[in-house]
Design a protein around this motif. Sequence first.
Motif, PDB file in Angstrom:
ATOM      1  N   CYS A  72       0.833  -1.209   0.000  1.00 30.44           N
ATOM      2  CA  CYS A  72       0.000   0.000   0.000  1.00 30.44           C
ATOM      3  C   CYS A  72       0.866   1.256   0.000  1.00 30.44           C
ATOM      4  O   CYS A  72       0.581   2.223  -0.724  1.00 30.44           O
ATOM      5  N   GLU A  73       1.923   1.255   0.799  1.00 31.13           N
ATOM      6  CA  GLU A  73       2.807   2.423   0.856  1.00 31.13           C
ATOM      7  C   GLU A  73       3.501   2.652  -0.481  1.00 31.13           C
ATOM      8  O   GLU A  73       3.690   3.797  -0.900  1.00 31.13           O
ATOM      9  N   LEU A  74       3.880   1.571  -1.165  1.00 25.74           N
ATOM     10  CA  LEU A  74       4.536   1.713  -2.464  1.00 25.74           C
ATOM     11  C   LEU A  74       3.612   2.396  -3.464  1.00 25.74           C
ATOM     12  O   LEU A  74       4.005   3.345  -4.155  1.00 25.74           O
ATOM     13  N   LEU A  75       2.373   1.931  -3.544  1.00 24.05           N
ATOM     14  CA  LEU A  75       1.422   2.532  -4.483  1.00 24.05           C
ATOM     15  C   LEU A  75       1.096   3.968  -4.093  1.00 24.05           C
ATOM     16  O   LEU A  75       0.930   4.838  -4.955  1.00 24.05           O
ATOM     17  N   GLN A  76       1.016   4.230  -2.793  1.00 30.08           N
ATOM     18  CA  GLN A  76       0.712   5.588  -2.341  1.00 30.08           C
ATOM     19  C   GLN A  76       1.890   6.516  -2.611  1.00 30.08           C
ATOM     20  O   GLN A  76       1.700   7.676  -2.992  1.00 30.08           O
ATOM     21  N   ALA A  77       3.114   6.015  -2.439  1.00 30.28           N
ATOM     22  CA  ALA A  77       4.304   6.840  -2.695  1.00 30.28           C
ATOM     23  C   ALA A  77       4.381   7.268  -4.149  1.00 30.28           C
ATOM     24  O   ALA A  77       4.848   8.371  -4.459  1.00 30.28           O
ATOM     25  N   LEU A  78       3.909   6.391  -5.055  1.00 23.74           N
ATOM     26  CA  LEU A  78       3.944   6.698  -6.487  1.00 23.74           C
ATOM     27  C   LEU A  78       2.738   7.495  -6.949  1.00 23.74           C
ATOM     28  O   LEU A  78       2.633   7.844  -8.126  1.00 23.74           O
ATOM     29  N   GLY A  79       1.816   7.779  -6.039  1.00 22.85           N
ATOM     30  CA  GLY A  79       0.624   8.537  -6.403  1.00 22.85           C
ATOM     31  C   GLY A  79      -0.398   7.727  -7.163  1.00 22.85           C
ATOM     32  O   GLY A  79      -1.291   8.296  -7.793  1.00 22.85           O
TER      33      GLY A  79
END
Length: 416
Positions: free
Chosen positions: A280-287
């Motif tokens: 989830c953090e990876l996808l959120q970091a990439l917007g």
Amino acid sequence: MNIARLHRTVGVKVGHVQVGGGAPVVVQSMTSTDTADIASTVTQVAALAAAGSEIVRVTVNVPEAAAAVPEIKRRLLDQGCTVPLVGDFHYNGHLLLTRHPGCAAALDKYRINPGNVGTGARRDEQFTMICQVAREHGKPVRIGVNGGSLNQELVMQRMQENTDRQLGRSSEDIINDCMVESAVTSTELALEAGLRDDQIIISCKVSRPLHLIDVYRKLARATRQPLHLGLTEAGMGIKGLVWSSSAMGVLLHEGIGDTIRVSLTPRPNGDRCEEVYAACELLQALGLRAFSPSVTACPGCGRTTSSTFQELAERIQGYIRDRMPTWKLEYEGVETMTLAVMGCVVNGPGESKAANIGISLPGTGEAPNCPVFIDGRHAMTLRGTYEELSEQFQRLVEDYVASHYPRRASVPTPSA
């Protein structure tokens, strides 16, 4: 920032979740329980779903596991958990699915590894059997090629061609190409068995980031099927996180990948949900997605010799994770909220002003005051012990959620 979806894929429905076809990138994970242990598996699936996993895979390796799947599904539905279940099959999937039709019906997708579904002529026959079961039950499949269990007949054939024709290719390049070839030819065989293209997802998992990038760039050029991303054995802790994010971050930024898993090796008795939080953090970091309010916190330096800001940041992060399942049901858009817990006057006020709610704690030698900023404005100054500051900040967050995000129509208001 919007990332262009350069690899345009067909959409595949896994239960109620769409993968590919322009849908948001989907997070998935896998249980580590013995699937035959129904109670433990139900508990872990529900925990992974609550953490943010939108698809959960379970091992189906023996008849006892296959027989348990329908009851696992029933118990999950009884407690309101509708997360799609995927069955992970190796070696004997054709037998388990045909002998346990209840398992075949209860699962939302079947994962097939073409490298170990059989050998010789039996490989295509047994692969086709699984596809026919999927067709009969209206289920999608994931054709999951793995570097560690690749079809060795294909590899040896391509290696021999490389030698005979003096092509000078490295063994790594040959294996990467064999993975793509295996995925594409297996997709063609699945279509010949009667599956539609909107029933097939592909993955080609390896354990090294640069190889993963190479394989998926080639795969994206070779197929329009949705792609599942993930290192097959990412490793533990920091190593697993860095290797996974370095590879998948590049691919996702290039618009490649429709569903992901961060395959972390958990610590002994560790929390399986950590891999979900990481995805989830990876996808959120990439917007690409927003799953949970983000907490900005400074790393600390000689100005922040106290551990107060670290303790408060950790407490707030845990508090958000605990509250998000409830907030998601009650409020719209709360996952976009931003928080800041800063440790001194250097960047503290600036970062706090940039967040929806930010607190700037006193650094070493600074006055024991904690200015709080709400939507860029200084709202108040807090004082007190770590426990008191934590409780006051949590109340501010709860008040902000209740006053700034609309309640979902299906959730009654307290006065209703």
